[in-house]
Design an enzyme around this catalytic site. Sequence first.
Site, mmCIF file in Angstrom:
data_model
loop_
_atom_site.group_PDB
_atom_site.id
_atom_site.type_symbol
_atom_site.label_atom_id
_atom_site.label_comp_id
_atom_site.label_asym_id
_atom_site.label_seq_id
_atom_site.Cartn_x
_atom_site.Cartn_y
_atom_site.Cartn_z
ATOM 1 N N TYR A 117 39.068 7.473 43.340
ATOM 2 C CA TYR A 117 37.764 8.082 42.946
ATOM 3 C C TYR A 117 36.592 7.246 43.128
ATOM 4 O O TYR A 117 36.643 6.213 42.479
ATOM 5 C CB TYR A 117 37.950 8.677 41.502
ATOM 6 C CG TYR A 117 36.679 9.005 40.910
ATOM 7 C CD1 TYR A 117 36.317 10.349 41.510
ATOM 8 C CD2 TYR A 117 36.046 8.715 40.034
ATOM 9 C CE1 TYR A 117 34.910 10.900 41.352
ATOM 10 C CE2 TYR A 117 34.814 9.244 39.456
ATOM 11 C CZ TYR A 117 34.413 10.413 40.259
ATOM 12 O OH TYR A 117 33.252 10.934 39.707
ATOM 13 N N ALA A 146 20.940 45.358 42.542
ATOM 14 C CA ALA A 146 21.018 45.856 41.145
ATOM 15 C C ALA A 146 22.422 46.110 40.677
ATOM 16 O O ALA A 146 22.366 46.305 39.497
ATOM 17 C CB ALA A 146 19.967 46.900 40.803
ATOM 18 N N LEU A 165 18.836 45.282 48.366
ATOM 19 C CA LEU A 165 19.569 45.997 46.853
ATOM 20 C C LEU A 165 20.627 44.995 46.240
ATOM 21 O O LEU A 165 21.809 44.806 47.058
ATOM 22 C CB LEU A 165 20.109 47.307 47.470
ATOM 23 C CG LEU A 165 19.057 48.285 48.143
ATOM 24 C CD1 LEU A 165 19.762 49.843 48.020
ATOM 25 C CD2 LEU A 165 17.764 48.398 47.609
ATOM 26 N N ASN A 178 29.044 54.221 58.162
ATOM 27 C CA ASN A 178 27.565 53.452 57.662
ATOM 28 C C ASN A 178 27.635 52.155 57.140
ATOM 29 O O ASN A 178 28.549 52.096 56.280
ATOM 30 C CB ASN A 178 26.916 54.625 56.800
ATOM 31 C CG ASN A 178 25.781 53.784 56.298
ATOM 32 O OD1 ASN A 178 24.969 53.090 56.974
ATOM 33 N ND2 ASN A 178 25.316 54.145 55.012
ATOM 34 N N ASN A 190 33.393 44.398 47.726
ATOM 35 C CA ASN A 190 33.528 45.201 46.231
ATOM 36 C C ASN A 190 34.385 44.676 45.512
ATOM 37 O O ASN A 190 34.304 44.930 44.219
ATOM 38 C CB ASN A 190 33.722 46.539 46.643
ATOM 39 C CG ASN A 190 32.604 47.208 47.606
ATOM 40 O OD1 ASN A 190 31.349 47.255 47.221
ATOM 41 N ND2 ASN A 190 33.100 48.017 48.566
ATOM 42 N N ARG A 236 33.742 46.603 40.199
ATOM 43 C CA ARG A 236 35.259 46.160 40.939
ATOM 44 C C ARG A 236 35.596 44.568 41.101
ATOM 45 O O ARG A 236 36.607 44.221 41.319
ATOM 46 C CB ARG A 236 35.453 47.175 42.152
ATOM 47 C CG ARG A 236 35.842 48.421 41.768
ATOM 48 C CD ARG A 236 35.798 49.086 43.063
ATOM 49 N NE ARG A 236 34.580 49.491 43.731
ATOM 50 C CZ ARG A 236 34.360 49.557 45.035
ATOM 51 N NH1 ARG A 236 35.070 50.274 45.829
ATOM 52 N NH2 ARG A 236 32.975 49.767 45.539
ATOM 53 N N ALA A 271 43.622 0.855 47.964
ATOM 54 C CA ALA A 271 44.469 2.240 47.334
ATOM 55 C C ALA A 271 44.388 1.778 45.920
ATOM 56 O O ALA A 271 44.539 0.924 45.128
ATOM 57 C CB ALA A 271 45.783 2.062 47.691
HETATM 58 C C1 UD1 Z 1 26.872 52.594 50.271
HETATM 59 C C2 UD1 Z 1 26.442 53.599 51.204
HETATM 60 C C3 UD1 Z 1 27.539 53.976 52.221
HETATM 61 C C4 UD1 Z 1 27.973 52.815 53.055
HETATM 62 C C5 UD1 Z 1 28.220 51.667 52.147
HETATM 63 C C6 UD1 Z 1 28.444 50.340 52.806
HETATM 64 C C7 UD1 Z 1 24.973 54.828 49.913
HETATM 65 C C8 UD1 Z 1 24.590 56.362 48.927
HETATM 66 N N1 UD1 Z 1 26.077 54.831 50.228
HETATM 67 O O1 UD1 Z 1 27.543 52.817 49.323
HETATM 68 O O2 UD1 Z 1 27.052 55.104 53.019
HETATM 69 O O3 UD1 Z 1 28.800 53.034 53.791
HETATM 70 O O4 UD1 Z 1 27.218 51.453 50.992
HETATM 71 O O5 UD1 Z 1 28.768 49.409 52.038
HETATM 72 O O6 UD1 Z 1 23.713 54.397 49.925
HETATM 73 N N2 UD1 Z 1 22.689 49.202 44.549
HETATM 74 C C9 UD1 Z 1 21.319 48.974 43.759
HETATM 75 N N3 UD1 Z 1 21.025 50.238 42.760
HETATM 76 C C10 UD1 Z 1 22.041 50.977 42.775
HETATM 77 C C11 UD1 Z 1 22.922 51.313 43.275
HETATM 78 C C12 UD1 Z 1 23.409 50.219 44.369
HETATM 79 O O7 UD1 Z 1 20.673 48.097 43.880
HETATM 80 O O8 UD1 Z 1 21.554 52.064 41.823
HETATM 81 C C13 UD1 Z 1 22.932 48.139 45.327
HETATM 82 C C14 UD1 Z 1 24.387 47.436 44.828
HETATM 83 O O9 UD1 Z 1 24.246 46.330 44.034
HETATM 84 C C15 UD1 Z 1 24.903 47.025 46.516
HETATM 85 C C16 UD1 Z 1 24.268 48.211 47.320
HETATM 86 O O10 UD1 Z 1 23.127 48.765 46.616
HETATM 87 O O11 UD1 Z 1 24.369 45.729 46.989
HETATM 88 C C17 UD1 Z 1 25.103 49.184 47.589
HETATM 89 O O12 UD1 Z 1 25.730 49.997 46.458
HETATM 90 P P1 UD1 Z 1 27.057 50.502 46.239
HETATM 91 O O13 UD1 Z 1 27.089 51.014 45.095
HETATM 92 O O14 UD1 Z 1 28.132 49.274 46.680
HETATM 93 O O15 UD1 Z 1 27.309 51.518 47.527
HETATM 94 P P2 UD1 Z 1 28.494 52.143 48.324
HETATM 95 O O16 UD1 Z 1 29.196 53.075 47.371
HETATM 96 O O17 UD1 Z 1 29.500 50.991 48.760
HETATM 97 CA CA CA Z 2 29.454 48.636 48.588
#
Ligand code: UD1
Ligand code: CA
Length: 442
Positions: free
Chosen positions: A345, A17, A15, A182, A240, A22, A359
């Site tokens: 260099y 996207a 994932l 998690n 993040n 932040r 040097a």
């Molecule tokens: C998520 C988990 C959380 C876990 C944490 C670990 C969920 C609902 N929560 O939270 O339980 O403890 O990761 O780091 O899954 N992304 C997409 N599409 C989206 C949303 C996110 O591709 O629509 C990708 C983001 O780019 C990222 C990853 O999924 O790489 C995690 O998304 P993020 O929003 O950071 O999840 P967390 O709130 O950290």
């Molecule tokens: Ca995250």
Amino acid sequence: MTTPPNERAGSVVILAAGLGQRMRSARPKVLHALCGRPMIAWVLDVALALDPERIVVVTGHGAEEVEAAVRALGHGSRVRFVRQEPQLGTGHALQVCLSELGADPGVTVVLYGDMPCLKPATARALVATQRARAAGGLALLTALPDEPRGFGRILRDARGAVTGIVEERDATPAERAIEEVNLGVYAFDGPGLVAALPQLSNANAQGEYYLTDVLAAFVGQGRRVEAVEVDDLDEALGVNTLAHLAEARWSLQLRILEAHLESGVAIEDPATTYVDHGVEIGAGTRILPCTVIRAGVRIGRDCEVGPFAQLRAGAVLEDGAEIGNFVEVKNTRVGPHAKAKHLAYLGDGQIGARSNIGAGTIFANYDGVQKHTTRLGERVFVGSGSVIVAPNVIGDGATTGAGAIVTRDSNIGAGEVWVGVPAKPLAKKAGGAGGAAQERRP
Ligand code: UD1
Ligand code: CA
């Protein structure tokens, strides 16, 4: 390395996207650099180590850039891209992959693109656990960090069985006090995942479809859920913010340095030594403090580098070469036992065996439009403070005097001595020893 069948995944979905708001950066989060490669390259390493039939990368924010970066890493033919627009949560990110996954994607591992420190061996162990103890269900990675910052919390029943995951923002105060979190790395039964995804709801604090709700669905169906706790908390680092990125870099840097130390490279001070991913260094080489060695560098055996040296892409040090303090080497091959010990260099060059670079020497490789090459033969002696304007060739055993400005295309012959500004050849005085050297007419 071959992956044993019980550690092999059917599918891996990465994932990537999310916006990564932040990070306070226009660059897509997964493209921030870590030890000479984009964050997503580290995650792709994990995916490849599972030797799956398919790897799907979900892109959205900065999709074109992310896809181009994955192709540039050489994985274009191995990876399928799925666009997720808009981004409605981690569960939605999997929903948009349903047609790629088909009815039975096999054991499906989900990796978040912002977890670059996860080790391939840990992901393989997770798959093995799913197959051995949670067949038909899922295995997930958990941790007990000092600070649960933003992670979803693991819910367990009275007997200790995992029953669900609650996001921090949806958690009651009692749930927030749970220390087990998690990590966002799962190995799902393929058909079970495919069946559960369309059922997800977005009735939660963020109005998102949570992948984590698949776990509760599995529990409701009586499928087995196994939590695998990681004990190296560095692996749990979710990036993040830029501060998290710096933490992840340090963790990966230590791993790289430890591997070199194990293979016989003496690194005097790991805390001030930067060595990117994929750098080759031969045994017996010493790396002294405050040295930066970038991706795409090769160093032979028994070399010495630093202190305060910078080796950039395309620098090649042959066995026994020495690069000392305040020397920058870029796209230059330094021959066996050649030395540049101070303040230089060396860009776009070739330096033959046992040559000595004084040097303050500069290879002036850039004329404002193009880069040009400087080639030195063997046992060349470049006097201190020489500027060699490229393109140029200096033959075996030639010498430049201190402070010589060797203008472009001077092409100094073997054994010749050139001095001055602009540098001119010295003629050996006919009749032997003594007396000042004379200028030779061109
Ligand atoms: C998520 C988990 C959380 C876990 C944490 C670990 C969920 C609902 N929560 O939270 O339980 O403890 O990761 O780091 O899954 N992304 C997409 N599409 C989206 C949303 C996110 O591709 O629509 C990708 C983001 O780019 C990222 C990853 O999924 O790489 C995690 O998304 P993020 O929003 O950071 O999840 P967390 O709130 O950290
Ligand atoms: Ca995250």
